[in-house]
Design an enzyme around this catalytic site. Sequence first.
Site, PDB file in Angstrom:
ATOM      1  N   ARG A 111       0.817  -1.230   0.000  1.00 46.47           N
ATOM      2  CA  ARG A 111       0.000   0.000   0.000  1.00 46.47           C
ATOM      3  C   ARG A 111       0.842   1.268   0.000  1.00 46.47           C
ATOM      4  NH1 ARG A 111      -2.867  -3.565   3.126  1.00 46.47           N
ATOM      5  NH2 ARG A 111      -4.696  -4.329   1.992  1.00 46.47           N
TER       6      ARG A 111
ATOM      7  N   LYS B 208       2.367  11.505 -11.336  1.00 50.04           N
ATOM      8  CA  LYS B 208       1.532  10.559 -12.097  1.00 50.04           C
ATOM      9  C   LYS B 208       2.397   9.351 -12.436  1.00 50.04           C
ATOM     10  CE  LYS B 208      -1.140  13.681 -14.911  1.00 50.04           C
ATOM     11  NZ  LYS B 208      -1.476  13.899 -16.308  1.00 50.04           N
TER      12      LYS B 208
ATOM     13  N   GLU C 161       9.824  18.134 -25.730  1.00 50.57           N
ATOM     14  CA  GLU C 161       9.073  18.499 -24.514  1.00 50.57           C
ATOM     15  C   GLU C 161       9.575  19.851 -23.990  1.00 50.57           C
ATOM     16  OE1 GLU C 161       6.704  15.865 -23.670  1.00 50.57           O
ATOM     17  OE2 GLU C 161       5.842  17.527 -22.564  1.00 50.57           O
TER      18      GLU C 161
ATOM     19  N   LYS D 169       6.888  23.245 -14.296  1.00 49.70           N
ATOM     20  CA  LYS D 169       6.017  22.089 -14.046  1.00 49.70           C
ATOM     21  C   LYS D 169       5.642  22.020 -12.562  1.00 49.70           C
ATOM     22  CE  LYS D 169       4.865  17.383 -14.853  1.00 49.70           C
ATOM     23  NZ  LYS D 169       4.951  16.199 -15.667  1.00 49.70           N
TER      24      LYS D 169
ATOM     25  N   GLU E 169      -4.952  17.157 -11.459  1.00 52.43           N
ATOM     26  CA  GLU E 169      -5.430  17.542 -12.787  1.00 52.43           C
ATOM     27  C   GLU E 169      -6.938  17.783 -12.833  1.00 52.43           C
ATOM     28  OE1 GLU E 169      -3.237  15.680 -15.951  1.00 52.43           O
ATOM     29  OE2 GLU E 169      -4.756  16.209 -17.413  1.00 52.43           O
TER      30      GLU E 169
ATOM     31  N   ARG F 124      -3.722  21.895 -14.596  1.00 54.30           N
ATOM     32  CA  ARG F 124      -2.610  20.999 -14.940  1.00 54.30           C
ATOM     33  C   ARG F 124      -2.660  20.542 -16.397  1.00 54.30           C
ATOM     34  NH1 ARG F 124       0.218  16.206 -11.375  1.00 54.30           N
ATOM     35  NH2 ARG F 124       1.370  15.352 -13.106  1.00 54.30           N
TER      36      ARG F 124
ATOM     37  N   ASN G 275      -0.321  19.575 -21.202  1.00 55.10           N
ATOM     38  CA  ASN G 275      -0.571  18.774 -22.409  1.00 55.10           C
ATOM     39  C   ASN G 275      -0.557  19.621 -23.673  1.00 55.10           C
ATOM     40  OD1 ASN G 275      -0.857  16.296 -21.125  1.00 55.10           O
ATOM     41  ND2 ASN G 275      -2.980  16.734 -20.582  1.00 55.10           N
TER      42      ASN G 275
ATOM     43  N   HIS H 211      -0.009  18.133 -27.093  1.00 55.56           N
ATOM     44  CA  HIS H 211      -0.068  16.684 -26.933  1.00 55.56           C
ATOM     45  C   HIS H 211      -1.259  16.007 -27.594  1.00 55.56           C
ATOM     46  CE1 HIS H 211       3.225  17.380 -24.235  1.00 55.56           C
ATOM     47  NE2 HIS H 211       3.290  16.118 -23.862  1.00 55.56           N
TER      48      HIS H 211
ATOM     49  N   HIS I 239      -0.419  12.669 -29.367  1.00 50.11           N
ATOM     50  CA  HIS I 239      -0.889  11.338 -28.967  1.00 50.11           C
ATOM     51  C   HIS I 239      -1.521  10.617 -30.154  1.00 50.11           C
ATOM     52  CE1 HIS I 239      -1.010  12.651 -24.480  1.00 50.11           C
ATOM     53  NE2 HIS I 239       0.148  12.138 -24.809  1.00 50.11           N
TER      54      HIS I 239
ATOM     55  N   HIS J  27       8.149  10.547 -28.840  1.00 48.99           N
ATOM     56  CA  HIS J  27       7.135  11.396 -28.207  1.00 48.99           C
ATOM     57  C   HIS J  27       7.425  12.891 -28.423  1.00 48.99           C
ATOM     58  CE1 HIS J  27       4.189  12.807 -25.331  1.00 48.99           C
ATOM     59  NE2 HIS J  27       5.138  13.430 -24.674  1.00 48.99           N
TER      60      HIS J  27
END
Length: 338
Positions: free
Chosen positions: A110, A132, A174, A207, A217, A221, A225, A228, A232, A244
């Site tokens: 956990r 994330k 990026e 960031k 998010e 946030r 993206n 993106h 994607h 990417h």
Amino acid sequence: MIVVPVDLGDRSYDVVVGEGARHHLAAVLPVGAGRAAIVTQPGISVTVDPGCESEVFFIGDGEEAKSMATVEDLCRQWSRWGLTRGDVVVAVGGGLVTDVAGFAASIYHRGVPVVFVATTLLGQIDAAIGGKTGVNLPEGKNLVGSFWQPSCVLCDTEVLRTLPEREIRNGFGELAKYRFLGLDTPGATTIEDPLLAETVAACVGIKAAVVAADEREAGRRAILNYGHTLAHALEIDGGFDLRHGEAVAIGLVFAARLGRALGRVDDAAVARHESIVGGYGLPTRLPSGATVGSLVSLMGRDKKAIDGLTFVLDGPDGVETVPNVDTAVVARVLEEMP
Ligand code: GLY
């Protein structure tokens, strides 16, 4: 070293940026950590010394390794080694390693503490920061995950000089994004640039501020993206040889052109996007073979697309989420992309 705090109350942590940052690992482990489970990949030559008993656990390369099977395998190996919540996981690698090890750390017993030693430019300015974590399912990328903030992130700019050229370009894609989110000066445009650590730290700072304001998010946030949505779609399509960051580069130029078509930005903004992205040696055009219909349909499946086609776009109030964008306008802008 430059220390950038990520301010998240009792989940706050520091990102330490600079030449040789990896050598600070022992000093940044959580107080009292007994043993360190080091997670990395066989191809990563960066070694670390946590200053306590440790064991190295390898995971595979490539998107196939970003799976529930890898997480189960890691947890089972940790269990056999006797990892407890009094110990620490240390992930050494790029975004795949920090995403997978971070997710496994978040659910093993956990939750055990995790420290990231980010070894790629993309990892240092993006993937290792923000909490994330997650893995792919056969049905899609990053569909299973958690929010699990690391205890510390080390961004060693020295190790970036060993990266292959394509991986460096991946990171600069990026990095280019941050030029539209508050990175006002170009900073480093090559990996050898003496401004590299300062530039990485500036991106981390942008960031960190966005994540601190909206950890889960719920709104703001999403600006991270920027570029993106198309990126994607290009990545999911899979028919193009794009990393990417290269896909994000094309996505940034597209986002500016879409913003112009919607009356949000002017010609000068589009020219600025093209010049900044191109200045890093990144692509600004759609790859040959890209079809408008397929890209529009893939963008409609984006996680943001709750209210019709949804994009993150620049505009009079800066970069923000724009829902319900007319499909015909999106298609026309794609058709007009060089
Ligand atoms: N791990 C990347 C993020 O939280 O945005």
